[in-house]
Design a protein around this motif. Structure first.
Motif, mmCIF file in Angstrom:
data_model
loop_
_atom_site.group_PDB
_atom_site.id
_atom_site.type_symbol
_atom_site.label_atom_id
_atom_site.label_comp_id
_atom_site.label_asym_id
_atom_site.label_seq_id
_atom_site.Cartn_x
_atom_site.Cartn_y
_atom_site.Cartn_z
ATOM 1 N N VAL A 216 0.840 -1.205 0.000
ATOM 2 C CA VAL A 216 0.000 0.000 0.000
ATOM 3 C C VAL A 216 0.870 1.248 0.000
ATOM 4 C CG1 VAL A 216 -1.718 1.317 1.299
ATOM 5 C CG2 VAL A 216 -1.930 -1.169 1.124
ATOM 6 N N ALA A 217 1.953 1.213 0.790
ATOM 7 C CA ALA A 217 2.860 2.362 0.836
ATOM 8 C C ALA A 217 3.493 2.607 -0.528
ATOM 9 C CB ALA A 217 3.942 2.120 1.889
ATOM 10 N N GLY A 218 3.846 1.519 -1.233
ATOM 11 C CA GLY A 218 4.433 1.661 -2.558
ATOM 12 C C GLY A 218 3.462 2.248 -3.574
ATOM 13 N N ILE A 219 2.188 1.847 -3.483
ATOM 14 C CA ILE A 219 1.168 2.389 -4.394
ATOM 15 C C ILE A 219 1.003 3.898 -4.177
ATOM 16 C CG2 ILE A 219 -1.304 2.377 -4.944
ATOM 17 C CD1 ILE A 219 -1.276 -0.635 -4.328
ATOM 18 N N LEU A 220 0.891 4.298 -2.907
ATOM 19 C CA LEU A 220 0.744 5.726 -2.601
ATOM 20 C C LEU A 220 1.998 6.502 -2.981
ATOM 21 C CD1 LEU A 220 -1.121 5.628 0.844
ATOM 22 C CD2 LEU A 220 -2.062 6.077 -1.434
ATOM 23 N N ASN A 221 3.154 5.863 -2.830
ATOM 24 C CA ASN A 221 4.411 6.477 -3.245
ATOM 25 C C ASN A 221 4.339 6.904 -4.702
ATOM 26 O OD1 ASN A 221 7.046 6.645 -4.454
ATOM 27 N ND2 ASN A 221 7.934 5.452 -2.802
ATOM 28 N N TRP A 222 3.898 5.980 -5.580
ATOM 29 C CA TRP A 222 3.905 6.271 -7.013
ATOM 30 C C TRP A 222 2.778 7.200 -7.446
ATOM 31 C CZ3 TRP A 222 7.492 6.248 -10.429
ATOM 32 C CH2 TRP A 222 8.598 5.424 -10.251
ATOM 33 N N THR A 223 1.738 7.335 -6.637
ATOM 34 C CA THR A 223 0.669 8.267 -7.026
ATOM 35 C C THR A 223 1.180 9.697 -7.074
ATOM 36 O OG1 THR A 223 -0.076 8.468 -4.719
ATOM 37 C CG2 THR A 223 -1.187 6.837 -6.086
ATOM 38 N N ILE A 224 2.147 10.029 -6.216
ATOM 39 C CA ILE A 224 2.698 11.390 -6.257
ATOM 40 C C ILE A 224 4.052 11.437 -6.967
ATOM 41 C CG2 ILE A 224 1.492 12.079 -4.157
ATOM 42 C CD1 ILE A 224 4.139 11.898 -2.671
ATOM 43 N N ALA A 225 4.686 10.272 -7.168
ATOM 44 C CA ALA A 225 5.995 10.254 -7.826
ATOM 45 C C ALA A 225 5.888 10.214 -9.346
ATOM 46 C CB ALA A 225 6.802 9.044 -7.336
ATOM 47 N N LEU A 226 4.775 9.710 -9.883
ATOM 48 C CA LEU A 226 4.676 9.498 -11.327
ATOM 49 C C LEU A 226 4.722 10.788 -12.153
ATOM 50 C CD1 LEU A 226 4.541 7.334 -13.451
ATOM 51 C CD2 LEU A 226 2.047 7.376 -13.312
ATOM 52 N N PRO A 227 3.986 11.850 -11.799
ATOM 53 C CA PRO A 227 4.066 13.066 -12.624
ATOM 54 C C PRO A 227 5.480 13.638 -12.749
ATOM 55 C CG PRO A 227 2.133 13.133 -11.217
ATOM 56 C CD PRO A 227 2.919 11.951 -10.777
ATOM 57 N N PRO A 228 6.223 13.846 -11.643
ATOM 58 C CA PRO A 228 7.609 14.310 -11.830
ATOM 59 C C PRO A 228 8.504 13.270 -12.480
ATOM 60 C CG PRO A 228 7.167 13.902 -9.492
ATOM 61 C CD PRO A 228 5.863 13.833 -10.204
ATOM 62 N N ASP A 229 8.150 11.994 -12.358
ATOM 63 C CA ASP A 229 8.934 10.944 -13.015
ATOM 64 C C ASP A 229 8.807 11.040 -14.531
ATOM 65 O OD1 ASP A 229 10.493 8.342 -12.680
ATOM 66 O OD2 ASP A 229 8.821 7.659 -13.912
ATOM 67 N N VAL A 230 7.626 11.430 -15.016
ATOM 68 C CA VAL A 230 7.437 11.650 -16.459
ATOM 69 C C VAL A 230 8.373 12.753 -16.942
ATOM 70 C CG1 VAL A 230 5.820 12.378 -18.252
ATOM 71 C CG2 VAL A 230 5.036 10.888 -16.400
ATOM 72 N N LEU A 231 8.439 13.849 -16.180
ATOM 73 C CA LEU A 231 9.323 14.953 -16.543
ATOM 74 C C LEU A 231 10.781 14.514 -16.500
ATOM 75 C CD1 LEU A 231 7.697 17.908 -14.543
ATOM 76 C CD2 LEU A 231 7.117 17.055 -16.809
ATOM 77 N N LYS A 232 11.141 13.779 -15.474
ATOM 78 C CA LYS A 232 12.523 13.336 -15.296
ATOM 79 C C LYS A 232 12.964 12.436 -16.450
ATOM 80 C CE LYS A 232 13.457 9.765 -13.037
ATOM 81 N NZ LYS A 232 14.204 9.089 -14.152
ATOM 82 N N SER A 233 12.111 11.486 -16.827
ATOM 83 C CA SER A 233 12.471 10.557 -17.898
ATOM 84 C C SER A 233 12.681 11.293 -19.215
ATOM 85 C CB SER A 233 11.377 9.489 -18.057
ATOM 86 O OG SER A 233 11.265 8.697 -16.906
ATOM 87 N N ASN A 234 11.797 12.244 -19.515
ATOM 88 C CA ASN A 234 11.933 13.022 -20.750
ATOM 89 C C ASN A 234 13.172 13.896 -20.713
ATOM 90 O OD1 ASN A 234 9.483 12.955 -22.804
ATOM 91 N ND2 ASN A 234 8.651 12.627 -20.768
ATOM 92 N N PHE A 235 13.439 14.502 -19.567
ATOM 93 C CA PHE A 235 14.589 15.390 -19.438
ATOM 94 C C PHE A 235 15.904 14.623 -19.525
ATOM 95 C CE2 PHE A 235 17.356 18.017 -16.488
ATOM 96 C CZ PHE A 235 17.656 18.966 -17.450
ATOM 97 N N GLN A 236 15.971 13.474 -18.867
ATOM 98 C CA GLN A 236 17.219 12.721 -18.835
ATOM 99 C C GLN A 236 17.535 12.043 -20.161
ATOM 100 O OE1 GLN A 236 16.597 10.192 -15.319
ATOM 101 N NE2 GLN A 236 18.066 11.447 -14.210
ATOM 102 N N THR A 237 16.535 11.780 -20.975
ATOM 103 C CA THR A 237 16.779 11.140 -22.269
ATOM 104 C C THR A 237 16.785 12.143 -23.416
ATOM 105 O OG1 THR A 237 14.406 10.674 -22.521
ATOM 106 C CG2 THR A 237 15.763 8.955 -21.536
ATOM 107 N N GLY A 238 16.559 13.427 -23.108
ATOM 108 C CA GLY A 238 16.518 14.448 -24.144
ATOM 109 C C GLY A 238 17.910 14.831 -24.625
#
Length: 273
Positions: A216-238
Protein backbone atom coordinates in the motif's frame (compact mmCIF):
# COMPACT_ATOMS: atom_id res chain seq x y z
CA UNK A 1 5.16 6.58 15.89
CA UNK A 2 8.64 5.88 17.09
CA UNK A 3 9.05 2.53 18.72
CA UNK A 4 12.73 1.82 19.39
CA UNK A 5 13.87 -1.59 18.34
CA UNK A 6 17.25 -3.25 18.65
CA UNK A 7 19.63 -1.90 16.05
CA UNK A 8 20.97 -4.33 13.51
CA UNK A 9 24.60 -4.00 12.47
CA UNK A 10 25.34 -1.76 9.48
CA UNK A 11 26.65 -4.79 7.58
CA UNK A 12 23.39 -6.68 8.11
CA UNK A 13 21.40 -3.63 6.99
CA UNK A 14 23.59 -3.31 3.90
CA UNK A 15 23.26 -7.00 2.94
CA UNK A 16 19.52 -7.13 3.69
CA UNK A 17 18.93 -3.93 1.74
CA UNK A 18 20.96 -5.24 -1.19
CA UNK A 19 19.07 -8.54 -1.36
CA UNK A 20 15.70 -6.81 -0.99
CA UNK A 21 16.60 -4.23 -3.63
CA UNK A 22 17.82 -6.89 -6.07
CA UNK A 23 14.53 -8.79 -5.67
CA UNK A 24 12.66 -5.53 -6.24
CA UNK A 25 14.60 -4.86 -9.44
CA UNK A 26 14.15 -8.36 -10.81
CA UNK A 27 10.40 -8.14 -10.28
CA UNK A 28 9.82 -4.52 -11.21
CA UNK A 29 12.40 -3.60 -13.86
CA UNK A 30 10.41 -4.98 -16.84
CA UNK A 31 7.49 -2.73 -15.89
CA UNK A 32 9.91 0.16 -15.39
CA UNK A 33 11.26 -0.33 -18.90
CA UNK A 34 7.73 -0.20 -20.30
CA UNK A 35 6.97 2.87 -18.18
CA UNK A 36 10.02 4.79 -19.40
CA UNK A 37 9.38 3.92 -23.05
CA UNK A 38 5.78 5.06 -22.81
CA UNK A 39 6.87 8.27 -21.09
CA UNK A 40 9.54 9.14 -23.65
CA UNK A 41 8.03 7.97 -26.93
CA UNK A 42 7.71 10.64 -29.64
CA UNK A 43 4.30 12.33 -29.56
CA UNK A 44 3.72 13.31 -33.19
CA UNK A 45 0.22 13.76 -34.55
CA UNK A 46 0.82 11.16 -37.26
CA UNK A 47 2.24 8.11 -35.52
CA UNK A 48 2.40 6.69 -32.02
CA UNK A 49 5.05 4.07 -31.32
CA UNK A 50 3.14 2.38 -28.48
CA UNK A 51 -0.61 2.59 -27.94
CA UNK A 52 -0.44 1.36 -24.35
CA UNK A 53 1.24 -0.84 -21.77
CA UNK A 54 0.44 -4.19 -23.40
CA UNK A 55 1.36 -2.94 -26.88
CA UNK A 56 4.73 -1.73 -25.56
CA UNK A 57 5.31 -5.06 -23.82
CA UNK A 58 4.40 -7.04 -26.95
CA UNK A 59 6.57 -4.98 -29.30
CA UNK A 60 9.54 -4.99 -26.92
CA UNK A 61 9.48 -8.77 -26.47
CA UNK A 62 8.88 -9.34 -30.18
CA UNK A 63 11.79 -7.12 -31.23
CA UNK A 64 14.31 -7.65 -28.41
CA UNK A 65 13.19 -10.77 -26.57
CA UNK A 66 12.47 -11.01 -22.85
CA UNK A 67 15.91 -9.62 -22.05
CA UNK A 68 14.83 -6.39 -23.71
CA UNK A 69 12.64 -5.74 -20.69
CA UNK A 70 15.76 -5.76 -18.50
CA UNK A 71 17.68 -3.14 -20.49
CA UNK A 72 19.52 -0.70 -18.24
CA UNK A 73 19.26 -2.82 -15.09
CA UNK A 74 23.03 -2.88 -14.49
CA UNK A 75 23.28 0.67 -13.12
CA UNK A 76 20.45 0.46 -10.55
CA UNK A 77 21.54 -3.08 -9.59
CA UNK A 78 25.04 -1.85 -8.80
CA UNK A 79 23.71 0.96 -6.64
CA UNK A 80 20.74 -0.73 -4.99
CA UNK A 81 22.57 -1.99 -1.88
CA UNK A 82 24.17 1.36 -0.93
CA UNK A 83 20.97 3.16 -1.96
CA UNK A 84 18.82 1.08 0.38
CA UNK A 85 21.37 1.41 3.18
CA UNK A 86 21.54 5.19 2.72
CA UNK A 87 17.75 5.40 2.58
CA UNK A 88 17.26 3.71 5.93
CA UNK A 89 20.21 5.63 7.38
CA UNK A 90 18.60 8.92 6.30
CA UNK A 91 15.24 7.84 7.70
CA UNK A 92 16.83 6.85 11.00
CA UNK A 93 18.82 10.08 11.15
CA UNK A 94 15.70 12.12 10.48
CA UNK A 95 13.89 10.42 13.36
CA UNK A 96 16.87 10.86 15.65
CA UNK A 97 17.18 14.59 14.90
CA UNK A 98 13.51 15.21 15.68
CA UNK A 99 13.00 12.91 18.66
CA UNK A 100 14.08 14.85 21.75
CA UNK A 101 12.44 12.36 24.12
CA UNK A 102 13.01 8.67 23.39
CA UNK A 103 9.84 7.78 25.30
CA UNK A 104 7.67 10.04 23.13
CA UNK A 105 6.50 8.65 19.76
CA UNK A 106 7.11 10.66 16.63
CA UNK A 107 4.21 12.52 15.09
CA UNK A 108 3.02 11.77 11.56
CA UNK A 109 4.64 14.97 10.35
CA UNK A 110 7.98 14.01 11.87
CA UNK A 111 7.87 10.56 10.26
CA UNK A 112 7.03 12.18 6.91
CA UNK A 113 9.95 14.62 7.21
CA UNK A 114 12.29 11.77 8.15
CA UNK A 115 11.27 9.96 4.97
CA UNK A 116 11.85 13.15 2.97
CA UNK A 117 15.40 13.30 4.33
CA UNK A 118 15.94 9.73 3.16
CA UNK A 119 14.87 10.83 -0.33
CA UNK A 120 17.44 13.65 -0.28
CA UNK A 121 20.24 11.28 0.72
CA UNK A 122 19.49 8.62 -1.89
CA UNK A 123 19.40 11.12 -4.78
CA UNK A 124 23.22 11.14 -4.85
CA UNK A 125 23.11 7.52 -6.05
CA UNK A 126 19.68 7.41 -7.69
CA UNK A 127 20.06 10.39 -10.07
CA UNK A 128 23.04 9.12 -12.13
CA UNK A 129 21.68 5.57 -12.01
CA UNK A 130 18.34 6.77 -13.38
CA UNK A 131 20.07 8.82 -16.09
CA UNK A 132 22.02 5.79 -17.35
CA UNK A 133 19.07 3.42 -16.94
CA UNK A 134 16.68 5.59 -18.92
CA UNK A 135 19.13 6.13 -21.77
CA UNK A 136 19.73 2.39 -22.10
CA UNK A 137 16.00 1.65 -21.90
CA UNK A 138 14.98 3.97 -24.72
CA UNK A 139 17.89 3.60 -27.14
CA UNK A 140 16.72 0.24 -28.50
CA UNK A 141 13.23 1.55 -29.26
CA UNK A 142 14.82 4.28 -31.35
CA UNK A 143 16.52 1.68 -33.53
CA UNK A 144 20.05 2.94 -32.80
CA UNK A 145 22.34 1.48 -30.12
CA UNK A 146 24.60 4.28 -28.93
CA UNK A 147 25.78 2.66 -25.68
CA UNK A 148 26.95 -0.92 -25.22
CA UNK A 149 26.16 -1.02 -21.50
CA UNK A 150 25.95 0.93 -18.22
CA UNK A 151 29.71 1.51 -17.88
CA UNK A 152 30.10 2.60 -21.50
CA UNK A 153 27.14 4.96 -21.07
CA UNK A 154 28.59 6.53 -17.91
CA UNK A 155 32.05 6.99 -19.45
CA UNK A 156 30.72 8.53 -22.65
CA UNK A 157 28.39 10.88 -20.79
CA UNK A 158 31.29 12.08 -18.68
CA UNK A 159 33.56 12.55 -21.71
CA UNK A 160 30.91 14.44 -23.68
CA UNK A 161 29.48 16.80 -21.06
CA UNK A 162 31.36 16.16 -17.81
CA UNK A 163 29.93 15.26 -14.42
CA UNK A 164 26.93 17.54 -14.97
CA UNK A 165 25.77 15.27 -17.76
CA UNK A 166 25.98 12.19 -15.53
CA UNK A 167 23.88 13.98 -12.89
CA UNK A 168 21.46 15.49 -15.40
CA UNK A 169 17.95 15.40 -13.92
CA UNK A 170 19.04 15.60 -10.28
CA UNK A 171 16.58 18.37 -9.41
CA UNK A 172 13.68 16.46 -10.94
CA UNK A 173 14.81 13.33 -9.11
CA UNK A 174 14.67 15.32 -5.87
CA UNK A 175 11.21 16.63 -6.74
CA UNK A 176 10.10 13.04 -7.33
CA UNK A 177 11.81 11.25 -4.47
CA UNK A 178 11.65 13.65 -1.52
CA UNK A 179 7.85 13.82 -1.08
CA UNK A 180 7.26 10.27 -2.34
CA UNK A 181 9.76 8.82 0.16
CA UNK A 182 8.14 10.85 2.92
CA UNK A 183 4.71 9.48 2.02
CA UNK A 184 6.09 5.95 1.68
CA UNK A 185 7.66 5.83 5.13
CA UNK A 186 4.68 7.58 6.72
CA UNK A 187 2.21 5.09 5.22
CA UNK A 188 4.43 2.10 5.97
CA UNK A 189 5.00 3.02 9.62
CA UNK A 190 1.33 3.91 10.14
CA UNK A 191 -0.01 0.70 8.62
CA UNK A 192 2.45 -1.47 10.53
CA UNK A 193 1.15 -0.06 13.79
CA UNK A 194 -2.48 -0.17 12.65
CA UNK A 195 -2.14 -3.85 11.71
CA UNK A 196 -0.37 -4.84 14.93
CA UNK A 197 -2.78 -6.61 17.32
CA UNK A 198 -3.30 -4.88 20.65
CA UNK A 199 -0.79 -5.98 23.26
CA UNK A 200 1.82 -7.05 20.68
CA UNK A 201 4.96 -5.35 19.39
CA UNK A 202 5.37 -4.14 15.81
CA UNK A 203 8.35 -6.50 15.55
CA UNK A 204 5.89 -9.41 15.94
CA UNK A 205 3.84 -8.38 12.90
CA UNK A 206 3.25 -11.26 10.48
CA UNK A 207 4.93 -11.36 7.06
CA UNK A 208 1.63 -11.00 5.09
CA UNK A 209 0.77 -7.87 7.07
CA UNK A 210 4.25 -6.43 6.48
CA UNK A 211 3.84 -7.12 2.75
CA UNK A 212 0.43 -5.46 2.81
CA UNK A 213 1.82 -2.37 4.54
CA UNK A 214 4.72 -2.15 2.10
CA UNK A 215 2.48 -2.72 -0.92
CA UNK A 216 0.00 0.00 0.00
CA UNK A 217 2.86 2.36 0.84
CA UNK A 218 4.43 1.66 -2.56
CA UNK A 219 1.17 2.39 -4.39
CA UNK A 220 0.74 5.73 -2.60
CA UNK A 221 4.41 6.48 -3.25
CA UNK A 222 3.91 6.27 -7.01
CA UNK A 223 0.67 8.27 -7.03
CA UNK A 224 2.70 11.39 -6.26
CA UNK A 225 5.99 10.25 -7.83
CA UNK A 226 4.68 9.50 -11.33
CA UNK A 227 4.07 13.07 -12.62
CA UNK A 228 7.61 14.31 -11.83
CA UNK A 229 8.93 10.94 -13.01
CA UNK A 230 7.44 11.65 -16.46
CA UNK A 231 9.32 14.95 -16.54
CA UNK A 232 12.52 13.34 -15.30
CA UNK A 233 12.47 10.56 -17.90
CA UNK A 234 11.93 13.02 -20.75
CA UNK A 235 14.59 15.39 -19.44
CA UNK A 236 17.22 12.72 -18.83
CA UNK A 237 16.78 11.14 -22.27
CA UNK A 238 16.52 14.45 -24.14
CA UNK A 239 19.23 15.67 -26.46
CA UNK A 240 21.12 18.93 -26.18
CA UNK A 241 19.89 21.04 -29.09
CA UNK A 242 22.03 23.48 -31.06
CA UNK A 243 20.65 26.93 -31.61
CA UNK A 244 22.14 30.16 -32.99
CA UNK A 245 24.11 31.72 -30.18
CA UNK A 246 25.01 28.47 -28.42
CA UNK A 247 23.60 25.32 -26.92
CA UNK A 248 20.16 25.16 -25.37
CA UNK A 249 19.29 22.33 -23.03
CA UNK A 250 16.28 20.06 -23.41
CA UNK A 251 14.70 21.72 -20.38
CA UNK A 252 14.94 25.20 -21.89
CA UNK A 253 13.80 24.12 -25.34
CA UNK A 254 10.83 22.20 -23.98
CA UNK A 255 9.70 24.30 -21.03
CA UNK A 256 6.21 24.68 -22.46
CA UNK A 257 5.98 20.99 -23.22
CA UNK A 258 7.04 20.08 -19.68
CA UNK A 259 4.45 22.44 -18.20
CA UNK A 260 1.77 20.81 -20.34
CA UNK A 261 3.10 17.44 -19.21
CA UNK A 262 2.56 18.43 -15.57
CA UNK A 263 -1.06 19.35 -16.16
CA UNK A 264 -1.70 16.23 -18.23
CA UNK A 265 -0.19 13.84 -15.70
CA UNK A 266 -3.64 12.43 -15.10
CA UNK A 267 -3.64 11.06 -18.61
CA UNK A 268 -0.15 9.57 -18.11
CA UNK A 269 -1.30 7.76 -14.96
CA UNK A 270 -4.39 6.42 -16.70
CA UNK A 271 -2.44 5.27 -19.75
CA UNK A 272 0.20 3.45 -17.68
CA UNK A 273 -2.52 1.83 -15.56
Amino acid sequence: MGEDRGRASPLKNFVAGGVAGACLLLAGHPLDTIKVRLQTQPRSSCTVLYTGTYDCFRKTVSKEGLLGLYKGMGAPLAGVAPMMAISFFGFGLGKQLQQTDLNSPLTHTQVFLSGCLAGVFTTVIVAPGERIKCLLQVQASGGKLKYSGPLDCAVRLYKEQGIRSVYKGTVLTLIRDVPSNGLYFLTYEYLKRALTPEGQSVSQLSTPNILLAGGVAGILNWTIALPPDVLKSNFQTGEFVKKSGGHVTFLQMNCARMCVCVFSCRGEVQRFA
